[in-house]
Motif scaffolding. Structure first.
Motif, PDB file in Angstrom:
ATOM      1  N   UNK A  27       0.811  -1.227   0.000  1.00  0.00           N
ATOM      2  CA  UNK A  27       0.000   0.000   0.000  1.00  0.00           C
ATOM      3  C   UNK A  27       0.840   1.271   0.000  1.00  0.00           C
ATOM      4  N   UNK A  28       2.164   1.124   0.000  1.00  0.00           N
ATOM      5  CA  UNK A  28       3.041   2.288  -0.091  1.00  0.00           C
ATOM      6  C   UNK A  28       3.168   3.087   1.187  1.00  0.00           C
ATOM      7  N   UNK A  29       3.039   2.432   2.337  1.00  0.00           N
ATOM      8  CA  UNK A  29       3.184   3.124   3.625  1.00  0.00           C
ATOM      9  C   UNK A  29       4.652   3.083   4.049  1.00  0.00           C
ATOM     10  N   UNK A  30       5.164   4.253   4.411  1.00  0.00           N
ATOM     11  CA  UNK A  30       6.554   4.349   4.840  1.00  0.00           C
ATOM     12  C   UNK A  30       6.630   4.959   6.237  1.00  0.00           C
ATOM     13  N   UNK A  31       7.782   4.792   6.871  1.00  0.00           N
ATOM     14  CA  UNK A  31       7.991   5.352   8.203  1.00  0.00           C
ATOM     15  C   UNK A  31       7.674   6.844   8.192  1.00  0.00           C
ATOM     16  N   UNK A  32       6.922   7.284   9.176  1.00  0.00           N
ATOM     17  CA  UNK A  32       6.552   8.693   9.283  1.00  0.00           C
ATOM     18  C   UNK A  32       5.222   9.036   8.632  1.00  0.00           C
ATOM     19  N   UNK A  33       4.684   8.147   7.794  1.00  0.00           N
ATOM     20  CA  UNK A  33       3.377   8.395   7.184  1.00  0.00           C
ATOM     21  C   UNK A  33       2.295   8.395   8.253  1.00  0.00           C
ATOM     22  N   UNK A  34       1.226   9.116   7.997  1.00  0.00           N
ATOM     23  CA  UNK A  34       0.084   9.141   8.906  1.00  0.00           C
ATOM     24  C   UNK A  34      -0.973   8.164   8.414  1.00  0.00           C
ATOM     25  N   UNK A  35      -1.587   7.459   9.354  1.00  0.00           N
ATOM     26  CA  UNK A  35      -2.673   6.538   9.040  1.00  0.00           C
ATOM     27  C   UNK A  35      -3.925   6.987   9.774  1.00  0.00           C
ATOM     28  N   UNK A  36      -5.052   6.902   9.107  1.00  0.00           N
ATOM     29  CA  UNK A  36      -6.342   7.188   9.739  1.00  0.00           C
ATOM     30  C   UNK A  36      -6.854   5.866  10.294  1.00  0.00           C
ATOM     31  N   UNK A  37      -7.227   5.860  11.572  1.00  0.00           N
ATOM     32  CA  UNK A  37      -7.725   4.649  12.230  1.00  0.00           C
ATOM     33  C   UNK A  37      -9.214   4.824  12.475  1.00  0.00           C
ATOM     34  N   UNK A  38      -9.995   3.825  12.037  1.00  0.00           N
ATOM     35  CA  UNK A  38     -11.436   3.892  12.264  1.00  0.00           C
ATOM     36  C   UNK A  38     -11.951   2.485  12.569  1.00  0.00           C
ATOM     37  N   UNK A  39     -13.179   2.427  13.044  1.00  0.00           N
ATOM     38  CA  UNK A  39     -13.839   1.150  13.290  1.00  0.00           C
ATOM     39  C   UNK A  39     -15.039   1.083  12.355  1.00  0.00           C
ATOM     40  N   UNK A  40     -15.068   0.040  11.516  1.00  0.00           N
ATOM     41  CA  UNK A  40     -16.149  -0.143  10.542  1.00  0.00           C
ATOM     42  C   UNK A  40     -16.696  -1.551  10.722  1.00  0.00           C
ATOM     43  N   UNK A  41     -17.965  -1.634  11.057  1.00  0.00           N
ATOM     44  CA  UNK A  41     -18.609  -2.939  11.268  1.00  0.00           C
ATOM     45  C   UNK A  41     -17.822  -3.818  12.230  1.00  0.00           C
ATOM     46  N   UNK A  42     -17.311  -3.209  13.303  1.00  0.00           N
ATOM     47  CA  UNK A  42     -16.585  -3.950  14.327  1.00  0.00           C
ATOM     48  C   UNK A  42     -15.156  -4.315  13.953  1.00  0.00           C
ATOM     49  N   UNK A  43     -14.657  -3.791  12.820  1.00  0.00           N
ATOM     50  CA  UNK A  43     -13.293  -4.073  12.378  1.00  0.00           C
ATOM     51  C   UNK A  43     -12.446  -2.808  12.457  1.00  0.00           C
ATOM     52  N   UNK A  44     -11.184  -2.974  12.845  1.00  0.00           N
ATOM     53  CA  UNK A  44     -10.250  -1.848  12.869  1.00  0.00           C
ATOM     54  C   UNK A  44      -9.721  -1.656  11.454  1.00  0.00           C
ATOM     55  N   UNK A  45      -9.831  -0.438  10.950  1.00  0.00           N
ATOM     56  CA  UNK A  45      -9.393  -0.130   9.589  1.00  0.00           C
ATOM     57  C   UNK A  45      -8.313   0.949   9.651  1.00  0.00           C
ATOM     58  N   UNK A  46      -7.178   0.686   9.016  1.00  0.00           N
ATOM     59  CA  UNK A  46      -6.093   1.659   8.899  1.00  0.00           C
ATOM     60  C   UNK A  46      -6.022   2.111   7.451  1.00  0.00           C
ATOM     61  N   UNK A  47      -6.080   3.418   7.226  1.00  0.00           N
ATOM     62  CA  UNK A  47      -6.007   3.944   5.867  1.00  0.00           C
ATOM     63  C   UNK A  47      -4.930   5.012   5.802  1.00  0.00           C
ATOM     64  N   UNK A  48      -4.038   4.926   4.821  1.00  0.00           N
ATOM     65  CA  UNK A  48      -3.003   5.949   4.679  1.00  0.00           C
ATOM     66  C   UNK A  48      -3.627   7.300   4.364  1.00  0.00           C
ATOM     67  N   UNK A  49      -3.115   8.346   5.009  1.00  0.00           N
ATOM     68  CA  UNK A  49      -3.516   9.703   4.663  1.00  0.00           C
ATOM     69  C   UNK A  49      -2.491  10.214   3.674  1.00  0.00           C
ATOM     70  N   UNK A  50      -2.943  10.611   2.529  1.00  0.00           N
ATOM     71  CA  UNK A  50      -2.033  11.107   1.507  1.00  0.00           C
ATOM     72  C   UNK A  50      -1.915  12.620   1.621  1.00  0.00           C
ATOM     73  N   UNK A  51      -0.687  13.075   1.702  1.00  0.00           N
ATOM     74  CA  UNK A  51      -0.449  14.520   1.726  1.00  0.00           C
ATOM     75  C   UNK A  51      -0.447  15.021   0.299  1.00  0.00           C
ATOM     76  N   UNK A  52      -1.046  16.172   0.111  1.00  0.00           N
ATOM     77  CA  UNK A  52      -1.176  16.725  -1.227  1.00  0.00           C
ATOM     78  C   UNK A  52      -0.327  17.983  -1.325  1.00  0.00           C
TER      79      UNK A  52
END
Length: 67
Positions: A27-52
């Protein structure tokens, strides 16, 4: 690598979870990247935040307009 890659990880002290390198690379995640953490249908979801880079977007828009 395939898109449905799955791994089993352990939750460490203070809730620390290490994302396996194969998954980070997929998924192209590197050290120092920010991830958005959420709970969806009882599951923990990590999504990369892309800086623009706003200047990069402006340059791309200008190039598009010139075409």
């Amino acid at each position: 690598m395939r898109a449905g890659l799955t791994a089993r990880v352990e939750v460490g002290k203070k809730g620390v979870v290490i994302i396996p390198k194969a998954i980070r690379d997929l998924v192209g995640v590197k050290e120092g990247d920010l991830l958005r953490v959420s709970v969806v249908d009882g599951k923990i979801v990590l999504e990369p935040e892309r800086r623009v880079d706003v200047n990069e977007i402006r340059r791309a828009m200008e190039e598009h307009r010139r075409r």
